[in-house]
Scaffold this motif. Structure first.
Motif, PDB file in Angstrom:
ATOM      1  N   ARG A  80      31.377  11.053  -5.620  1.00  0.00           N
ATOM      2  CA  ARG A  80      30.719  12.565  -5.917  1.00  0.00           C
ATOM      3  C   ARG A  80      30.046  13.316  -5.123  1.00  0.00           C
ATOM      4  O   ARG A  80      28.888  12.721  -4.348  1.00  0.00           O
ATOM      5  N   GLY A 124      27.420  10.820 -18.361  1.00  0.00           N
ATOM      6  CA  GLY A 124      28.358  11.819 -18.480  1.00  0.00           C
ATOM      7  C   GLY A 124      28.795  12.476 -17.280  1.00  0.00           C
ATOM      8  O   GLY A 124      29.704  13.392 -17.418  1.00  0.00           O
ATOM      9  N   ASP A 125      28.326  11.974 -16.034  1.00  0.00           N
ATOM     10  CA  ASP A 125      28.904  12.770 -14.817  1.00  0.00           C
ATOM     11  C   ASP A 125      30.150  12.258 -14.419  1.00  0.00           C
ATOM     12  O   ASP A 125      30.752  12.839 -13.636  1.00  0.00           O
ATOM     13  N   ASP A 127      33.728  10.353 -15.259  1.00  0.00           N
ATOM     14  CA  ASP A 127      34.689  10.172 -16.403  1.00  0.00           C
ATOM     15  C   ASP A 127      35.133   8.713 -16.389  1.00  0.00           C
ATOM     16  O   ASP A 127      35.951   8.428 -15.439  1.00  0.00           O
ATOM     17  N   TRP A 128      34.646   7.823 -16.938  1.00  0.00           N
ATOM     18  CA  TRP A 128      34.945   6.379 -16.717  1.00  0.00           C
ATOM     19  C   TRP A 128      36.211   6.118 -17.197  1.00  0.00           C
ATOM     20  O   TRP A 128      36.837   5.207 -16.840  1.00  0.00           O
ATOM     21  N   ASP A 129      36.533   6.855 -18.238  1.00  0.00           N
ATOM     22  CA  ASP A 129      38.019   6.587 -18.951  1.00  0.00           C
ATOM     23  C   ASP A 129      39.203   6.897 -17.735  1.00  0.00           C
ATOM     24  O   ASP A 129      40.208   5.903 -17.579  1.00  0.00           O
ATOM     25  N   ALA A 130      38.751   7.772 -16.955  1.00  0.00           N
ATOM     26  CA  ALA A 130      39.746   8.100 -15.816  1.00  0.00           C
ATOM     27  C   ALA A 130      39.480   7.166 -14.663  1.00  0.00           C
ATOM     28  O   ALA A 130      40.626   6.898 -14.161  1.00  0.00           O
ATOM     29  N   SER A 133      41.427   3.830 -16.577  1.00  0.00           N
ATOM     30  CA  SER A 133      42.696   4.070 -17.066  1.00  0.00           C
ATOM     31  C   SER A 133      43.950   3.402 -16.059  1.00  0.00           C
ATOM     32  O   SER A 133      44.743   3.009 -16.589  1.00  0.00           O
ATOM     33  N   GLU A 158      26.745   2.935 -19.208  1.00  0.00           N
ATOM     34  CA  GLU A 158      27.932   3.685 -19.735  1.00  0.00           C
ATOM     35  C   GLU A 158      29.198   2.918 -18.960  1.00  0.00           C
ATOM     36  O   GLU A 158      30.215   2.905 -19.739  1.00  0.00           O
TER      37      GLU A 158
END
Length: 364
Positions: A80, A124-125, A127-130, A133, A158
């Motif tokens: 990031r 929230g910074d 996107d852990w699902d991304a 996945s 998280e």
């Protein structure tokens, strides 16, 4: 797609070589960071595909750190980038000055890392699902990242929860740094965070750091290690493996180096023992141990070597498999101490030769 994803800070390390920080005129630079070092070792020594989730201020120093990460073969696509304001007022990149030590003079680390870009990450910074996945098999983070600020513990929590939702094996290294907790609750606050996060982990590296009421409260003697790991297991009943390095330090240049582990299926297992190990630079050796351990757990399984299993590769680990994992970790950590910088310069062939009892004889 990466095999392993790590979450942590990557700093620029300044190394005065054989000299002292306060009298240095030149420094050699490296990149380094507790969690990142594991990902780099897994990539460069063990050939796994790895990525690091971190944040850097977008300036020349940040781009230098990025270039060093790229040289290590670690995927930088999850970094990031934070806009630079010109002087680091709002966000900056971490610096770490390290003396290796010699003889009776121990190693010294002086970090300059307050208000870094990664310390400002918030829940929230990312996107852990991304992140999970695409199917990475392992996620690693630790107490260094969690201790950076009051928000990074929530980010680690998280991330670990998301990894478990996606069936990714999770490891955590408490890796207590007193400097990170000074003025923020000290060792008691660090212990609270470690227990909160370690309860998400399948594998806890550096598990002896969780023995006693707070980090550093007890020094565990060799014959007390089995009971200490059982004590830690009682507060982390979900953990499949508790692993730790064991080190005695007669001098900065000579260490007695070994390891041990515990699992519900195997009980206590003693690792490879390397007494009288000559040390050039001990910084990063625990991360080298973690990399070797993770490699073995991912790729070697139990009694027979074979392809890594997709989910929970440690759940049914037997004594032979855990012993093998400790051997890979101990040998890799030992070789990491023979070269300068945080990061491993070892090869898989060198690790396996040391495991097999190889010597330091000249190879031509």
């Amino acid at each position: 797609m990466s095999d392993v994803v790590a979450l942590g800070e990557v700093m620029l390390r300044f190394d005065p070589g054989e000299g002292r920080i306060r009298t240095a005129r030149t420094f050699q630079i490296w990149e380094g960071g507790g969690e990142y070092n594991v990902a780099r070792g897994l990539r460069r020594c063990f050939g796994l595909r790895t990525a690091v989730v971190t944040a850097l201020a977008d300036n020349q120093v940040g781009r230098l750190v990025e270039d060093l990460i790229l040289q290590g073969g670690v995927d930088t696509s999850l970094i990031r980038w934070v806009p630079d304001d010109g002087i680091g007022r709002t966000a900056r990149n971490g610096l770490n000055f390290v003396e290796r030590g010699y003889g009776i003079r121990g190693a010294v680390g002086v970090s300059d890392r307050a208000n870094t870009a990664v310390s400002q990450l918030r829940k929230g910074d990312v996107d852990w699902d991304a992140v999970f996945s695409p199917g990475p098999r392992w996620f690693h983070t630790g107490g260094v990242f969690a201790g950076l600020s009051d928000t990074t513990v929530d980010v680690a929590d998280e991330a670990m929860a998301a990894a478990r939702r996606h069936g990714v094996t999770v490891s955590y290294d408490p890796n207590y740094r007193p400097s990170l907790w000074a003025g923020r609750g000290g060792a008691d606050a660090a212990r609270e965070v470690d227990l909160r996060l370690a309860r998400h982990a399948d594998v806890v590296v550096g598990a002896l750091g969780l023995a006693g009421p707070y980090p550093g409260a007890v020094r565990v003697a060799a014959d007390e290690v089995p009971d200490a790991l059982v004590e830690v297991a009682a507060v982390l009943p979900q953990a499949e493996v508790l692993a730790t390095t064991l080190r005695d330090v007669p001098s900065a240049g000579v260490n007695d180096w070994s390891s041990a582990a515990w699992s519900p299926r195997t009980g206590f297992v003693r690792g490879l023992q390397l007494p009288g190990l000559h040390v050039l630079d001990r910084i990063g050796s625990g991360d080298g141990f973690a990399a070797g351990l993770i490699y073995a757990l991912l790729t070697l399984g139990g009694d027979e070597a074979g392809p890594a299993r997709r989910a929970a590769p440690v759940a049914d680990l037997d004594t032979a498999g855990l012993s093998r994992a400790l051997a890979y970790g101990t040998a890799h950590g030992a070789l990491t101490m023979t070269t300068p910088g945080d990061v491993s310069m070892a090869s898989l062939a060198e690790v396996e030769a040391l495991m097999a009892g190889g010597s330091a004889a000249v190879r031509r």
